[in-house]
Structures are given as C-alpha cells and as structure tokens.
Design a protein around this motif. Structure first.
Motif, PDB file in Angstrom:
ATOM      1  N   LEU A   1       1.356  -9.574 -52.990  1.00 32.86           N
ATOM      2  CA  LEU A   1       0.669  -9.445 -51.714  1.00 32.86           C
ATOM      3  C   LEU A   1       1.865  -8.714 -50.776  1.00 32.86           C
ATOM      4  CD1 LEU A   1      -1.520  -9.483 -49.503  1.00 32.86           C
ATOM      5  CD2 LEU A   1      -0.797 -11.651 -48.893  1.00 32.86           C
ATOM      6  N   GLU A   2       3.165  -9.370 -50.728  1.00 30.84           N
ATOM      7  CA  GLU A   2       4.186  -8.721 -50.032  1.00 30.84           C
ATOM      8  C   GLU A   2       4.570  -7.378 -50.274  1.00 30.84           C
ATOM      9  OE1 GLU A   2       5.621  -9.918 -47.429  1.00 30.84           O
ATOM     10  OE2 GLU A   2       5.651 -12.080 -47.252  1.00 30.84           O
ATOM     11  N   ALA A   3       4.631  -7.012 -51.598  1.00 32.44           N
ATOM     12  CA  ALA A   3       4.656  -5.650 -52.227  1.00 32.44           C
ATOM     13  C   ALA A   3       3.597  -4.767 -51.637  1.00 32.44           C
ATOM     14  CB  ALA A   3       4.767  -5.559 -53.521  1.00 32.44           C
TER      15      ALA A   3
ATOM     16  N   LEU B   1      -5.180 -15.497 -48.534  1.00 31.34           N
ATOM     17  CA  LEU B   1      -3.914 -16.239 -49.137  1.00 31.34           C
ATOM     18  C   LEU B   1      -4.347 -17.106 -50.265  1.00 31.34           C
ATOM     19  CD1 LEU B   1      -1.496 -16.684 -46.073  1.00 31.34           C
ATOM     20  CD2 LEU B   1      -1.285 -15.007 -48.057  1.00 31.34           C
ATOM     21  N   LEU B   2      -5.303 -18.099 -49.867  1.00 28.28           N
ATOM     22  CA  LEU B   2      -5.816 -19.038 -50.678  1.00 28.28           C
ATOM     23  C   LEU B   2      -6.353 -18.217 -52.232  1.00 28.28           C
ATOM     24  CD1 LEU B   2      -7.347 -21.510 -48.491  1.00 28.28           C
ATOM     25  CD2 LEU B   2      -5.456 -21.856 -49.882  1.00 28.28           C
ATOM     26  N   HIS B   3      -7.064 -17.325 -51.802  1.00 27.11           N
ATOM     27  CA  HIS B   3      -7.771 -16.259 -53.096  1.00 27.11           C
ATOM     28  C   HIS B   3      -6.666 -15.690 -53.792  1.00 27.11           C
ATOM     29  CE1 HIS B   3     -10.905 -13.986 -54.924  1.00 27.11           C
ATOM     30  NE2 HIS B   3     -10.280 -12.787 -54.479  1.00 27.11           N
ATOM     31  N   PHE B   4      -5.689 -15.080 -53.143  1.00 30.10           N
ATOM     32  CA  PHE B   4      -4.583 -14.391 -53.731  1.00 30.10           C
ATOM     33  C   PHE B   4      -3.838 -15.272 -54.511  1.00 30.10           C
ATOM     34  CE2 PHE B   4      -5.085 -10.904 -50.311  1.00 30.10           C
ATOM     35  CZ  PHE B   4      -6.197 -10.503 -50.916  1.00 30.10           C
ATOM     36  N   SER B   5      -3.303 -16.610 -54.002  1.00 32.27           N
ATOM     37  CA  SER B   5      -2.511 -17.590 -54.750  1.00 32.27           C
ATOM     38  C   SER B   5      -3.110 -18.383 -55.904  1.00 32.27           C
ATOM     39  CB  SER B   5      -2.137 -18.556 -53.568  1.00 32.27           C
ATOM     40  OG  SER B   5      -1.484 -17.842 -52.436  1.00 32.27           O
TER      41      SER B   5
ATOM     42  N   PRO C   1      -4.699 -17.053 -58.792  1.00 34.34           N
ATOM     43  CA  PRO C   1      -4.356 -16.857 -60.317  1.00 34.34           C
ATOM     44  C   PRO C   1      -3.056 -17.182 -60.881  1.00 34.34           C
ATOM     45  CG  PRO C   1      -5.287 -14.937 -58.932  1.00 34.34           C
ATOM     46  CD  PRO C   1      -4.956 -16.212 -58.072  1.00 34.34           C
ATOM     47  N   LYS C   2      -2.888 -17.435 -62.086  1.00 34.19           N
ATOM     48  CA  LYS C   2      -1.489 -17.663 -62.748  1.00 34.19           C
ATOM     49  C   LYS C   2      -0.914 -16.317 -62.894  1.00 34.19           C
ATOM     50  CE  LYS C   2      -2.685 -22.197 -64.524  1.00 34.19           C
ATOM     51  NZ  LYS C   2      -3.036 -22.925 -63.254  1.00 34.19           N
ATOM     52  N   GLN C   3      -1.721 -15.272 -63.471  1.00 28.72           N
ATOM     53  CA  GLN C   3      -1.212 -14.086 -63.861  1.00 28.72           C
ATOM     54  C   GLN C   3      -1.067 -13.141 -62.719  1.00 28.72           C
ATOM     55  OE1 GLN C   3      -2.705 -12.396 -67.457  1.00 28.72           O
ATOM     56  NE2 GLN C   3      -2.934 -14.435 -68.301  1.00 28.72           N
ATOM     57  N   SER C   4       0.389 -12.435 -62.636  1.00 29.64           N
ATOM     58  CA  SER C   4       0.494 -11.473 -61.589  1.00 29.64           C
ATOM     59  C   SER C   4      -0.740 -10.147 -61.636  1.00 29.64           C
ATOM     60  CB  SER C   4       1.579 -10.899 -61.916  1.00 29.64           C
ATOM     61  OG  SER C   4       2.108  -9.786 -60.868  1.00 29.64           O
ATOM     62  N   LYS C   5      -1.072  -9.925 -62.976  1.00 30.69           N
ATOM     63  CA  LYS C   5      -1.970  -8.705 -62.926  1.00 30.69           C
ATOM     64  C   LYS C   5      -3.033  -9.084 -62.300  1.00 30.69           C
ATOM     65  CE  LYS C   5      -3.967  -9.481 -67.709  1.00 30.69           C
ATOM     66  NZ  LYS C   5      -4.151  -9.074 -68.927  1.00 30.69           N
ATOM     67  N   THR C   6      -3.687 -10.405 -62.368  1.00 32.94           N
ATOM     68  CA  THR C   6      -4.952 -10.986 -61.569  1.00 32.94           C
ATOM     69  C   THR C   6      -4.821 -10.994 -60.086  1.00 32.94           C
ATOM     70  OG1 THR C   6      -5.477 -12.308 -63.685  1.00 32.94           O
ATOM     71  CG2 THR C   6      -6.618 -12.657 -61.642  1.00 32.94           C
ATOM     72  N   VAL C   7      -3.597 -11.378 -59.715  1.00 33.06           N
ATOM     73  CA  VAL C   7      -3.418 -11.393 -58.052  1.00 33.06           C
ATOM     74  C   VAL C   7      -3.348 -10.013 -57.711  1.00 33.06           C
ATOM     75  CG1 VAL C   7      -1.442 -11.981 -56.516  1.00 33.06           C
ATOM     76  CG2 VAL C   7      -1.966 -13.216 -58.272  1.00 33.06           C
ATOM     77  N   VAL C   8      -2.769  -8.860 -58.408  1.00 29.84           N
ATOM     78  CA  VAL C   8      -2.884  -7.462 -57.841  1.00 29.84           C
ATOM     79  C   VAL C   8      -4.305  -6.858 -58.094  1.00 29.84           C
ATOM     80  CG1 VAL C   8      -2.311  -5.294 -58.765  1.00 29.84           C
ATOM     81  CG2 VAL C   8      -0.360  -6.939 -58.839  1.00 29.84           C
ATOM     82  N   ALA C   9      -4.820  -7.292 -58.890  1.00 23.16           N
ATOM     83  CA  ALA C   9      -6.333  -6.806 -59.027  1.00 23.16           C
ATOM     84  C   ALA C   9      -7.264  -7.280 -57.885  1.00 23.16           C
ATOM     85  CB  ALA C   9      -6.992  -7.415 -60.239  1.00 23.16           C
ATOM     86  N   ARG C  10      -6.964  -8.556 -57.678  1.00 21.45           N
ATOM     87  CA  ARG C  10      -7.610  -9.201 -56.480  1.00 21.45           C
ATOM     88  C   ARG C  10      -7.127  -8.398 -55.162  1.00 21.45           C
ATOM     89  NH1 ARG C  10      -8.343 -15.527 -57.035  1.00 21.45           N
ATOM     90  NH2 ARG C  10      -9.850 -15.751 -58.996  1.00 21.45           N
TER      91      ARG C  10
ATOM     92  N   GLN D   1      -6.114  -5.570 -54.725  1.00 19.67           N
ATOM     93  CA  GLN D   1      -6.865  -4.131 -54.803  1.00 19.67           C
ATOM     94  C   GLN D   1      -8.099  -4.041 -54.553  1.00 19.67           C
ATOM     95  OE1 GLN D   1      -5.625  -2.874 -58.765  1.00 19.67           O
ATOM     96  NE2 GLN D   1      -3.634  -1.952 -58.048  1.00 19.67           N
ATOM     97  N   LYS D   2      -8.840  -5.187 -54.879  1.00 18.66           N
ATOM     98  CA  LYS D   2     -10.215  -5.182 -54.891  1.00 18.66           C
ATOM     99  C   LYS D   2     -10.525  -5.716 -53.355  1.00 18.66           C
ATOM    100  CE  LYS D   2     -14.585  -7.380 -56.502  1.00 18.66           C
ATOM    101  NZ  LYS D   2     -15.061  -8.344 -57.513  1.00 18.66           N
ATOM    102  N   ALA D   3      -9.790  -6.378 -52.606  1.00 19.17           N
ATOM    103  CA  ALA D   3      -9.845  -6.964 -51.362  1.00 19.17           C
ATOM    104  C   ALA D   3      -9.512  -5.962 -50.473  1.00 19.17           C
ATOM    105  CB  ALA D   3      -9.231  -8.300 -51.153  1.00 19.17           C
ATOM    106  N   ALA D   4      -8.753  -4.760 -50.647  1.00 11.94           N
ATOM    107  CA  ALA D   4      -8.069  -4.261 -49.749  1.00 11.94           C
ATOM    108  C   ALA D   4      -9.030  -3.496 -48.818  1.00 11.94           C
ATOM    109  CB  ALA D   4      -7.146  -2.974 -50.309  1.00 11.94           C
ATOM    110  N   PRO D   5     -10.243  -2.858 -49.184  1.00  9.95           N
ATOM    111  CA  PRO D   5     -11.037  -2.107 -48.230  1.00  9.95           C
ATOM    112  C   PRO D   5     -11.826  -3.180 -47.283  1.00  9.95           C
ATOM    113  CG  PRO D   5     -11.489  -1.415 -50.553  1.00  9.95           C
ATOM    114  CD  PRO D   5     -10.494  -2.709 -50.640  1.00  9.95           C
TER     115      PRO D   5
END
Length: 195
Positions: free
Chosen positions: A137-139, A163-167, A169-178, A180-184
C-alpha cells in the motif's frame, strides 16, 4: 415508552427466520424511551437525535446491536463484539423467544443506559489506529499521489476498513491485486462497504 413505527410493521410481519425473536425484541426495546425508524434496512432505535441500537437477524439468530455498546455497563458480560475488529458496537444474540424474555430486564437496562448516554452527549474516543500499513500500500500510494490524497481524505473508519482488507492476505500479489481493484473506489471517496 416508545411507540411502534407503522412503517416497520411489514418488516416484522415478514415470514423469515427468527421472526418471533425479532418481534419479542421489538416489544422489549420499545419499553424504553426510544423512537423506532428504518435505517440501513434494519429497525433502528433512536433517542436524543442519536442512533442507539439496531435489530436484525443472521443465520445464527436474531441480534440487538448497541452502536455505542462499549460505553454500556455490562457486569454480566452479556454484550459481545460483533467481530474481532469492532471498536464501538456491542451486541446480544438470541435463538429463542424464551431467551429474549429471560434477558428482558438486562435489555431494558442497556436501552436505558444507551438513552442516558445520548442525553449526556457521551462520545467514544478512538485511539489512533495501530494498524500496520502493508508495504504494498505504501508503494502504491508513493507511485500515485492522487491515490494517496484520496486515501488520506477518507474518513478514519473507511481508511481503517481498507487497511484491514489490505492487511489480511498472506501473499504480496494478493495485496497488490486488492489495492488495484480498490483504487477506483478509493479515488471516488468510497469505503469498503459503500455501494
């Protein structure tokens, strides 16, 4: 003593699970000095221009949720947090009319205390969030100043929800996908549960 809101009669008359328990809860809550209204598609009880409780049903039973439940005295430990991340609401679950009737005095005491809290203007002071921001998220926020501005402009509750939603997942790629999907939705000023 509160009066039933005729607009909600159909809600309580519908043939659905936990109907009898919901009707019993309605009668007990309306023994207090509350107004009955429909909010968030649920019966909501108000006093002194503030929402104090909502009624609803889940798979496991009917529930009565006090929106500022952490402020209520609960020496018997009857109030439960609805989830592990709940900070203010506290609820009671019921699976039978007999259970409602057995706990009617405690329910009335909670309603009276909630009404008094509203009358006194008591507020819940939340500690600053102690949630860790995922590095992904910081990135993402560093790479997109508009997303950072939108995220920081969200209400504290909406920010906490994301923050709870992004925190989780255990895998980084899942966090990134979340993210990206949430950004709009974040750019539109929406929280996780806004539609």
């Amino acid at each position: 003593m509160g009066a039933p809101n005729p607009r909600l009669d159909r809600f309580f008359a519908r043939d659905k699970p936990w109907r009898a328990e919901m009707q019993a809860l309605r009668r007990v809550v309306l023994d207090g000095p509350v107004d009955e209204d429909l909010r968030w598609r649920q019966p909501c009880y108000r006093a002194h221009d503030g929402n104090i409780a909502i009624l609803g049903a889940m798979k496991e039973g009917a529930f009565l949720s006090f929106l500022k439940g952490v402020l209520l005295p609960d020496p018997q430990g009857l109030l439960l947090a609805p989830g592990e991340n709940s900070r203010s609401a506290r609820m009671m679950k019921f699976t039978s009319v007999e259970q409602v009737e057995t706990q009617a005095a405690a329910i009335r005491a909670f309603v009276d205390a909630a009404v008094q809290n509203e009358k006194d203007g008591r507020k819940i002071t939340f500690a600053k969030d102690d949630l860790d921001w995922p590095p992904e998220l910081e990135a993402a926020l560093d790479d997109d100043p508009a997303l950072r501005a939108a995220f920081e402009a969200l209400t504290p509750g909406r920010r906490r929800g994301w923050l709870l939603h992004f925190s989780q997942p255990k895998q980084s790629k899942t966090v990134v996908a979340r993210i990206q999907k949430a950004a709009p939705r974040i750019l539109a000023g929406q929280g996780m549960h806004d539609r």
